[in-house]
Scaffold this active site. Structure first.
Site, PDB file in Angstrom:
ATOM      1  N   GLU A 108     -21.380  76.557  17.364  1.00  0.00           N
ATOM      2  CA  GLU A 108     -20.437  77.432  18.052  1.00  0.00           C
ATOM      3  C   GLU A 108     -19.038  77.289  17.465  1.00  0.00           C
ATOM      4  O   GLU A 108     -18.287  78.265  17.370  1.00  0.00           O
ATOM      5  CB  GLU A 108     -20.441  77.101  19.542  1.00  0.00           C
ATOM      6  CG  GLU A 108     -21.771  77.444  20.208  1.00  0.00           C
ATOM      7  CD  GLU A 108     -21.877  76.948  21.629  1.00  0.00           C
ATOM      8  OE1 GLU A 108     -22.280  77.731  22.492  1.00  0.00           O
ATOM      9  OE2 GLU A 108     -21.551  75.768  21.879  1.00  0.00           O
ATOM     10  N   GLU A 128     -29.339  73.187  22.677  1.00  0.00           N
ATOM     11  CA  GLU A 128     -29.005  72.741  24.029  1.00  0.00           C
ATOM     12  C   GLU A 128     -30.195  72.740  24.973  1.00  0.00           C
ATOM     13  O   GLU A 128     -30.320  71.851  25.836  1.00  0.00           O
ATOM     14  CB  GLU A 128     -27.887  73.627  24.606  1.00  0.00           C
ATOM     15  CG  GLU A 128     -26.488  73.252  24.157  1.00  0.00           C
ATOM     16  CD  GLU A 128     -26.102  73.884  22.829  1.00  0.00           C
ATOM     17  OE1 GLU A 128     -24.909  73.853  22.483  1.00  0.00           O
ATOM     18  OE2 GLU A 128     -27.002  74.405  22.124  1.00  0.00           O
TER      19      GLU A 128
END
Length: 253
Positions: A108, A128
């Site tokens: 990210e 994640e």
């Protein structure tokens, strides 16, 4: 303990290096705040044209520091979000130089930059879900805009990484290099820095902001950006330098 982020300015380029190599540059709140301060410096310093965000020791960033997370710490800056750059970026270009792992928040962080240069062995992913978490630093929002929905969904739901060459095929990575990513990023940064600074900022702003513009209103939204450039001293200098067959001397205004 040394600085978690090292910042060096040279030839108009601000190099910002996450310096936690033993932790694969996992992000802490202190590192996020330091990156945010570096990006604010880039924004404010007229002598700087571009930044490179890199990681020390062969990895870009392995995401959030989970030990800090278990202690209740979130690696975010109040303005810049995760890693100091995911919810706010400076008007000037930022290049991610990715070696090794750019995983979870690390991916990210790379996506928050304007361009990505990666070593051939680099890995990108948002794992994640493998940890019972969600890629909340922009990955789940940006990837469906950058990739076909099904591919974005696969990355989000499997958590499996992809290599640099695959990322380049999908358009996520600008350049793949056999050497250290920082070297190729410096070449790209210097190529960017030869151009008009005001034109660079406005071009970046239009590319980023236009995602939200309705197609029938593009000119209405774009004209105020473009007017700043066409009415600037730099625009006149660019035309004059071309006619006189010399390098332009930019003023940034």
């Amino acid at each position: 303990m040394g600085d978690e982020v090292i910042v060096v300015a040279e030839q108009g380029v601000l190099e910002v290096t996450i310096n936690r190599p033993k932790q694969r540059n996992a992000m802490t709140r202190g590192a996020a705040e330091a990156i945010a301060r570096a990006m604010e410096r880039l924004e404010e310093d007229g002598g700087l044209r571009c930044a490179i965000l890199a990681g020390a020791g062969g990895d870009f960033c392995a995401g959030m520091d989970l030990k800090g997370f278990l202690k209740g710490e979130l690696p975010v800056d109040a303005r810049g979000g995760f890693g100091g750059i995911t919810t706010w970026t400076p008007g000037k270009p930022v290049i991610a130089a990715v070696d090794g792992h750019a995983l979870a928040g690390g991916m990210e962080l790379a996506l928050a930059c304007d361009l990505i240069v990666a070593n051939r062995d680099a890995k990108f992913g948002i794992p994640e879900v493998k940890r019972g978490l969600v890629a909340a630093g922009g990955g789940l929002v940006l990837l469906p805009r950058l990739l076909p929905r099904q591919l974005a969904m696969e990355l989000a739901l499997t958590g499996d990484p992809i290599g640099a060459e695959r990322a380049a095929e999908l358009g996520l990575v600008n350049r793949v290099t056999d050497g250290p990513a920082i070297e190729a990023a410096r070449e790209l940064a210097l190529a960017i820095c030869t151009n008009g600074p005001l034109a660079l900022e406005v071009s970046k702003a239009i590319v980023r902001d236009s995602w939200l513009w309705p197609i029938e209103e593009i000119n209405t939204h774009q004209n105020p950006y473009v007017r700043r450039v066409f009415e600037s001293d730099d625009a006149k200098e660019g035309a004059r330098a071309f006619a006189e067959k010399r390098k332009p001397e930019w003023k940034g205004r």
